[in-house]
Enzyme design. Structure first.
Site, PDB file in Angstrom:
ATOM      1  N   GLY A 131      12.309 -29.083  -9.668  1.00  0.00           N
ATOM      2  CA  GLY A 131      10.851 -29.057  -9.800  1.00  0.00           C
ATOM      3  C   GLY A 131      10.329 -30.313 -10.475  1.00  0.00           C
ATOM      4  O   GLY A 131      10.028 -30.317 -11.671  1.00  0.00           O
ATOM      5  N   TYR A 132      10.215 -31.370  -9.715  1.00  0.00           N
ATOM      6  CA  TYR A 132       9.709 -32.644 -10.249  1.00  0.00           C
ATOM      7  C   TYR A 132       8.297 -32.929  -9.712  1.00  0.00           C
ATOM      8  O   TYR A 132       7.326 -32.956 -10.448  1.00  0.00           O
ATOM      9  CB  TYR A 132      10.626 -33.806  -9.826  1.00  0.00           C
ATOM     10  CG  TYR A 132      11.824 -34.083 -10.724  1.00  0.00           C
ATOM     11  CD1 TYR A 132      12.487 -33.070 -11.410  1.00  0.00           C
ATOM     12  CD2 TYR A 132      12.311 -35.382 -10.866  1.00  0.00           C
ATOM     13  CE1 TYR A 132      13.592 -33.344 -12.205  1.00  0.00           C
ATOM     14  CE2 TYR A 132      13.419 -35.670 -11.662  1.00  0.00           C
ATOM     15  CZ  TYR A 132      14.054 -34.652 -12.329  1.00  0.00           C
ATOM     16  OH  TYR A 132      15.147 -34.939 -13.095  1.00  0.00           O
ATOM     17  N   GLU A 253      20.795 -38.463  -8.521  1.00  0.00           N
ATOM     18  CA  GLU A 253      20.214 -38.044  -7.246  1.00  0.00           C
ATOM     19  C   GLU A 253      20.205 -39.229  -6.277  1.00  0.00           C
ATOM     20  O   GLU A 253      20.551 -39.098  -5.104  1.00  0.00           O
ATOM     21  CB  GLU A 253      18.782 -37.533  -7.469  1.00  0.00           C
ATOM     22  CG  GLU A 253      18.103 -37.129  -6.162  1.00  0.00           C
ATOM     23  CD  GLU A 253      16.683 -36.601  -6.359  1.00  0.00           C
ATOM     24  OE1 GLU A 253      16.192 -36.630  -7.503  1.00  0.00           O
ATOM     25  OE2 GLU A 253      16.086 -36.165  -5.357  1.00  0.00           O
TER      26      GLU A 253
HETATM   27  C1  LIG Z   1      12.484 -34.076   2.463  1.00  0.00           C
HETATM   28  C2  LIG Z   1      11.968 -34.204   1.079  1.00  0.00           C
HETATM   29  C3  LIG Z   1      12.527 -33.456   0.062  1.00  0.00           C
HETATM   30  C4  LIG Z   1      12.037 -33.520  -1.242  1.00  0.00           C
HETATM   31  N1  LIG Z   1      12.598 -32.721  -2.196  1.00  0.00           N
HETATM   32  C5  LIG Z   1      12.054 -32.699  -3.428  1.00  0.00           C
HETATM   33  C6  LIG Z   1      12.527 -31.768  -4.406  1.00  0.00           C
HETATM   34  O1  LIG Z   1      13.435 -30.991  -4.164  1.00  0.00           O
HETATM   35  N2  LIG Z   1      11.931 -31.757  -5.608  1.00  0.00           N
HETATM   36  C7  LIG Z   1      10.931 -32.615  -5.929  1.00  0.00           C
HETATM   37  O2  LIG Z   1      10.457 -32.560  -7.031  1.00  0.00           O
HETATM   38  N3  LIG Z   1      10.449 -33.499  -5.032  1.00  0.00           N
HETATM   39  C8  LIG Z   1      10.988 -33.568  -3.785  1.00  0.00           C
HETATM   40  N4  LIG Z   1      10.483 -34.456  -2.859  1.00  0.00           N
HETATM   41  C9  LIG Z   1       9.340 -35.296  -3.211  1.00  0.00           C
HETATM   42  C10 LIG Z   1       9.582 -36.798  -3.313  1.00  0.00           C
HETATM   43  O3  LIG Z   1      10.286 -37.114  -4.481  1.00  0.00           O
HETATM   44  C11 LIG Z   1       8.234 -37.516  -3.231  1.00  0.00           C
HETATM   45  O4  LIG Z   1       7.716 -37.308  -1.934  1.00  0.00           O
HETATM   46  C12 LIG Z   1       8.328 -39.002  -3.517  1.00  0.00           C
HETATM   47  O5  LIG Z   1       8.623 -39.237  -4.857  1.00  0.00           O
HETATM   48  C13 LIG Z   1       7.054 -39.782  -3.118  1.00  0.00           C
HETATM   49  O6  LIG Z   1       5.907 -39.225  -3.671  1.00  0.00           O
HETATM   50  P1  LIG Z   1       4.636 -38.918  -2.750  1.00  0.00           P
HETATM   51  O7  LIG Z   1       5.105 -38.130  -1.612  1.00  0.00           O
HETATM   52  O8  LIG Z   1       3.587 -38.364  -3.608  1.00  0.00           O
HETATM   53  O9  LIG Z   1       4.181 -40.335  -2.195  1.00  0.00           O
HETATM   54  P2  LIG Z   1       3.233 -41.417  -2.904  1.00  0.00           P
HETATM   55  O10 LIG Z   1       3.715 -41.660  -4.276  1.00  0.00           O
HETATM   56  O11 LIG Z   1       1.825 -41.071  -2.706  1.00  0.00           O
HETATM   57  O12 LIG Z   1       3.577 -42.720  -2.022  1.00  0.00           O
HETATM   58  C14 LIG Z   1       2.936 -43.065  -0.798  1.00  0.00           C
HETATM   59  C15 LIG Z   1       3.324 -44.484  -0.407  1.00  0.00           C
HETATM   60  O13 LIG Z   1       2.896 -45.405  -1.419  1.00  0.00           O
HETATM   61  C16 LIG Z   1       3.951 -46.190  -1.875  1.00  0.00           C
HETATM   62  N5  LIG Z   1       3.825 -46.479  -3.296  1.00  0.00           N
HETATM   63  C17 LIG Z   1       3.533 -45.620  -4.297  1.00  0.00           C
HETATM   64  N6  LIG Z   1       3.567 -46.233  -5.485  1.00  0.00           N
HETATM   65  C18 LIG Z   1       3.892 -47.531  -5.241  1.00  0.00           C
HETATM   66  C19 LIG Z   1       4.081 -48.678  -6.065  1.00  0.00           C
HETATM   67  N7  LIG Z   1       3.979 -48.614  -7.391  1.00  0.00           N
HETATM   68  N8  LIG Z   1       4.438 -49.842  -5.467  1.00  0.00           N
HETATM   69  C20 LIG Z   1       4.557 -49.912  -4.108  1.00  0.00           C
HETATM   70  N9  LIG Z   1       4.386 -48.868  -3.291  1.00  0.00           N
HETATM   71  C21 LIG Z   1       4.060 -47.694  -3.848  1.00  0.00           C
HETATM   72  C22 LIG Z   1       5.180 -45.330  -1.622  1.00  0.00           C
HETATM   73  O14 LIG Z   1       6.364 -46.111  -1.565  1.00  0.00           O
HETATM   74  C23 LIG Z   1       4.825 -44.669  -0.308  1.00  0.00           C
HETATM   75  O15 LIG Z   1       5.168 -45.541   0.740  1.00  0.00           O
HETATM   76  C24 LIG Z   1      10.972 -34.408  -1.538  1.00  0.00           C
HETATM   77  C25 LIG Z   1      10.421 -35.193  -0.532  1.00  0.00           C
HETATM   78  C26 LIG Z   1      10.878 -35.093   0.772  1.00  0.00           C
HETATM   79  C27 LIG Z   1      10.261 -35.936   1.838  1.00  0.00           C
END
Ligand SMILES: Cc1cc2nc3c(=O)[nH]c(=O)nc-3n(C[C@H](O)[C@H](O)[C@H](O)COP(=O)(O)OP(=O)(O)OC[C@H]3O[C@@H](n4cnc5c(N)ncnc54)[C@H](O)[C@@H]3O)c2cc1C
Lengths: 397, 378
Positions: A131-132, A253
């Site tokens: 749960g992150y 991870e």
């Molecule tokens: C299949 C799958 C399984 C997952 N499982 C889990 C899980 O079990 N538990 C959990 O907690 N989470 C999980 N996640 C979540 C995952 O960790 C997040 O989707 C990820 O951290 C990106 O966050 P976001 O989706 O909010 O994208 P955003 O942070 O909104 O990013 C959107 C775009 O902006 C870019 N971006 C953002 N910030 C910057 C920056 N500072 N510099 C340059 N580019 C940037 C990103 O690289 C991306 O291309 C999962 C995701 C997927 C797809």
């Protein structure tokens, strides 16, 4: 014979004798992985294989014996992995407990926490979820808002997580919560609790691959005890120091996800040449595809060497602490390229989404699934940010 | 064996790094280049290589060398690459020695003492066209008396102008394309009928076009067995390619380090350019590529040292991967330097030129990519 050679021989013999034949067939899709847990779904051979490996401590070969591990050295662990690969034995247990929580507990947990939680993970009894992420906190994870309010002997947790993989199937959650609103990184607490607690609900989200392996997870006044017994706190490390644990866990991870880049099996060209067609010299008859296949073969073999080197230097304490970020970036980008080529080799046949011939669009669904590799666990762009700041020491704006 | 340098290898690395930097660094390269002398390297420096023990690194201890392996040779080569040190180390002490190691004792006795002493220089006469095609070698060696008569042309004989002897691959039977029928010879450069046209290359090294006009050698000049030269050649190529990969790795990491340093210092828009994310991501990607390249080189070296069957595949993986990564490194390097990257005064361009030459040495990335496909049976 050296000790290691003896170990190799004995290991091979033991695997031959004990690995069920079903567990020596290649995995077809994610459902072929064995996850254990309180409400398991086992395919033939899975439970037997998990149990007998767990008995030897080999679901977590390099963990100490007292926590359910095999107590193997780095060299022995490598041999076990090599022999399992050679004999085509499947991994006995897939588990966020093994890949993520376990290493964090080994590093930050109290002796009592380790004794309580780790053997359950090693035996596949408890299935964990992570749960992150929250709707407003993805790449900027430390901005998370899910709150845990101190009520004396327990916390009350409220908020929402998202993208929680297998939340609907998991027994327990390791969850990042906010215990101090006045501090960003220093107000986060790493909390462990039961998904069966009152007030926890999950709602599956459908992916572009058609599967729904992850969920929205809601916490509505969930009561989380501070202690699960003598010394077994529900908080890992200290209150408000959860970010340290979270980051350490992310390192593991990311290393784990990077493995996608080296797990791809043999040569793509060798596998697909007959299907695509060969010219009269026996070469894959589309020269551009052949060149791309050879490129990716090189990338895979190169990354496999990198993974070996990373593992060796990591264990020996010689690698940069931010190196898992580089591994995650490289491994996932290679895996995506690999699946692009598999689709290209398959042509129009693999576009079939539901047919029996394609096993229900397996190739296409796997291809789509790989697109998440460079998002989950931190995006490629975030990995590059970390590498440039922490390894290359490039300045902030 | 873990995939990192052991303590002995690290000690060797420290002394090689220190030596190349102080004795054979970029300043030495420039000074030597500007003299424009006929040798591509300084004989005095080559003597110092011998004093360090480097020249005998792949020579057995019983024969007066250090008896070390490809991993150790690679440690020295990486420092050569990083410092752009001009030397005949790769052709003489690595590829040349390995070819002779595959043959009989008489030839080793003839050449090794001079090599170990830093007096003898060997070059490789393999290529006959602009691209490396060892399977297409056509140069003829016909039997004459108790020996052979060599006729034909070789090119890209790196350091050939200063060489005392050439390792020559020629056909004693069969025709171009056949696996068998090649024979390798050690030919002294003062042989009658052998002429050399020395040319300066883009990286300031000197290579020779060599013409063999009825050069007669006796049977003692044959390395290994007549018609089985492919065995010797394979050993030479494995050593030379892995060595070239190690040197290229040094060039690539050297160029990356210079570039990362540069973007930490240079200011535009009131800030250091290294704070721009567009540059940061490219630098981080480059770092990732160079790290992977490093792993392939060490893996190839270890497999060769173990005598593993899979070594050859990894050698091609390494030559190809390092080639692509280093080519990226020097190109990104010049671009991120901006205008000064185009000047002779800054070092980054020297790295670009060195990389270009190393790419072509014993097969470029495309060549080895094709080999990987062939080894995988497609
Ligand atoms: C299949 C799958 C399984 C997952 N499982 C889990 C899980 O079990 N538990 C959990 O907690 N989470 C999980 N996640 C979540 C995952 O960790 C997040 O989707 C990820 O951290 C990106 O966050 P976001 O989706 O909010 O994208 P955003 O942070 O909104 O990013 C959107 C775009 O902006 C870019 N971006 C953002 N910030 C910057 C920056 N500072 N510099 C340059 N580019 C940037 C990103 O690289 C991306 O291309 C999962 C995701 C997927 C797809």
């Amino acid at each position: 014979m050296s000790d290691l050679e003896t170990f190799r021989k004995e290991t091979a013999a033991w695997l031959e004798a004990n690995c069920p034949p079903e567990m020596r067939q290649p995995m077809v899709d994610e459902s072929d992985a064995c996850w254990g847990g309180r409400n398991p779904t086992y395919k033939p051979g899975q439970k037997e294989w998990m149990d007998i490996m767990a008995e030897k401590g080999w679901t977590v070969p390099d963990w100490p014996k007292e926590y359910g591990g095999g107590g193997l050295s780095r060299a022995e662990t490598k041999i076990l992995q090599q022999e399992m690969a050679r004999l085509k034995c499947r991994s006995p247990l897939s588990s966020f407990g093994i890949w993520m929580l376990g290493p964090a507990l080994l590093h930050f947990g109290t002796e009592e926490q380790k004794k309580h939680f780790l053997p359950q993970i090693a035996r596949g009894e408890i299935r964990w979820c992570q749960g992150y992420s929250e709707p407003g906190s993805g790449s900027d994870l430390a901005s998370l808002q899910t709150s845990a309010v101190d009520q004396g002997d327990h916390y009350i947790v409220n908020g929402q997580k998202i993208w929680t993989s297998y939340a609907d199937k998991a027994d327990w959650i390791f969850c990042l919560t906010r215990t101090d609103k006045s501090e960003k990184h220093k107000g986060i607490t790493f909390l462990l609790f039961d998904m069966a607690s009152e007030g926890v609900t999950t709602k599956p989200i459908k992916l572009i691959s058609g599967a729904s392996p992850f969920c929205e997870t809601f916490f509505d006044d969930v009561k989380v005890p501070k202690s699960y017994g003598e010394g077994v706190s529900s908080v890992v490390f200290e209150e408000n120091r959860g970010w340290d644990v979270a980051k350490y866990l992310l390192g593991h991870e990311r290393s784990m996800i990077s493995g996608e880049g080296s797990s791809g099996g043999g040569s793509l060209g060798a596998k697909f040449a007959d299907q695509v067609g060969r010219d009269d010299m026996g070469r894959l008859d589309d020269p551009m595809l052949r060149a791309q296949m050879a490129d990716i073969d090189i990338e895979l073999l190169a990354f496999r060497a990198m993974a070996e080197r990373f593992g060796d230097t990591f264990k020996a304490g010689l690698c940069h602490p931010a190196q898992p970020n580089m591994m995650k970036y490289a491994g996932t980008e290679i895996n995506k390229r690999r699946h692009e080529l598999i689709m290209s080799a398959g042509g129009s046949q693999v576009l079939e989404w539901e047919s029996e011939a394609t096993n229900g669009g397996l190739t296409a669904r796997s291809w789509l699934r790989t697109k998440a590799n460079s998002i989950e666990g931190g995006t490629s762009e975030v990995m590059l940010n970390v590498v440039s700041k922490q390894i290359l020491q490039l300045p902030n704006t | 064996m873990p995939l990192y340098l052991n303590d002995d290898q690290k000690m060797l690395q420290d002394s090689a790094a220190d030596f190349m930097k102080t004795e054979g660094g970029v300043a030495h390269f420039r000074e030597f280049r500007d003299k424009n002398c006929k040798d591509g390297f300084s004989h005095a420096l080559w003597k110092q290589f011998a004093e360090m023990g480097f020249t005998g690194i792949l020579v057995d201890e019983e024969e007066g060398g250090l008896g070390l392996g490809h991993a150790e040779a690679g440690v020295v080569l990486e420092e050569i690459g990083r410092n752009l040190t001009p030397s005949p180390f790769l052709t003489t002490a690595v590829a040349g020695v390995e070819a002779l190691n595959a043959g009989g004792k008489a030839l080793r006795d003839k050449y090794f003492p001079g090599i170990i002493a830093g007096e003898t220089v060997l070059s490789l006469a393999i290529d006959e066209g602009a691209k490396h095609r060892p399977d297409q070698i056509a140069m003829a060696a016909t039997r004459e008396g108790n020996g052979f008569k060599l006729d034909g042309k070789k090119q890209f004989v790196v350091q050939g102008g200063s060489a005392d002897a050439l390792i020559v691959a020629a056909r004693t039977s069969g025709s171009a394309g056949d696996e068998k029928g090649l024979t390798l010879f050690a030919v002294d450069t003062d042989a009658k009928g052998l002429s050399r046209d020395n040319v300066r290359l883009v990286d300031s090294a000197v290579a020779a076009h060599v013409e063999f006009d009825g050069v007669v050698v006796d049977a003692d000049a044959v390395i290994g067995e007549v018609d089985d030269g492919d065995v010797v050649l394979k050993r030479l190529l494995n050593a030379g390619r892995t060595g070239a990969a190690a040197e290229t790795l040094g060039v690539g990491t050297g160029a990356m380090d210079i570039t990362v340093d540069y973007i930490k210092g240079r200011k535009q828009f009131d800030t250091t350019i290294g704070s721009f994310q567009a540059l940061q991501h490219r630098a981080a990607h480059l770092y990732s590529e160079m790290e992977i390249a490093r792993a392939t080189v060490l893996k190839a070296q270890q497999l060769l040292d173990e005598g593993a069957k899979s070594a050859e595949l990894m050698v091609s993986v390494a030559k190809s991967k390092v080639g692509r990564a280093t080519s990226l490194s020097v190109k990104e390097g010049v671009q991120m330097h901006g205008g000064v990257g185009m000047t002779d005064e800054y070092d980054i361009g020297l790295y670009m030129k060195r990389d270009r030459a190393l790419q072509e040495f014993l097969g470029d990335a495309n060549y080895h990519t094709n080999l990987v496909a062939e080894m995988h049976g497609y």
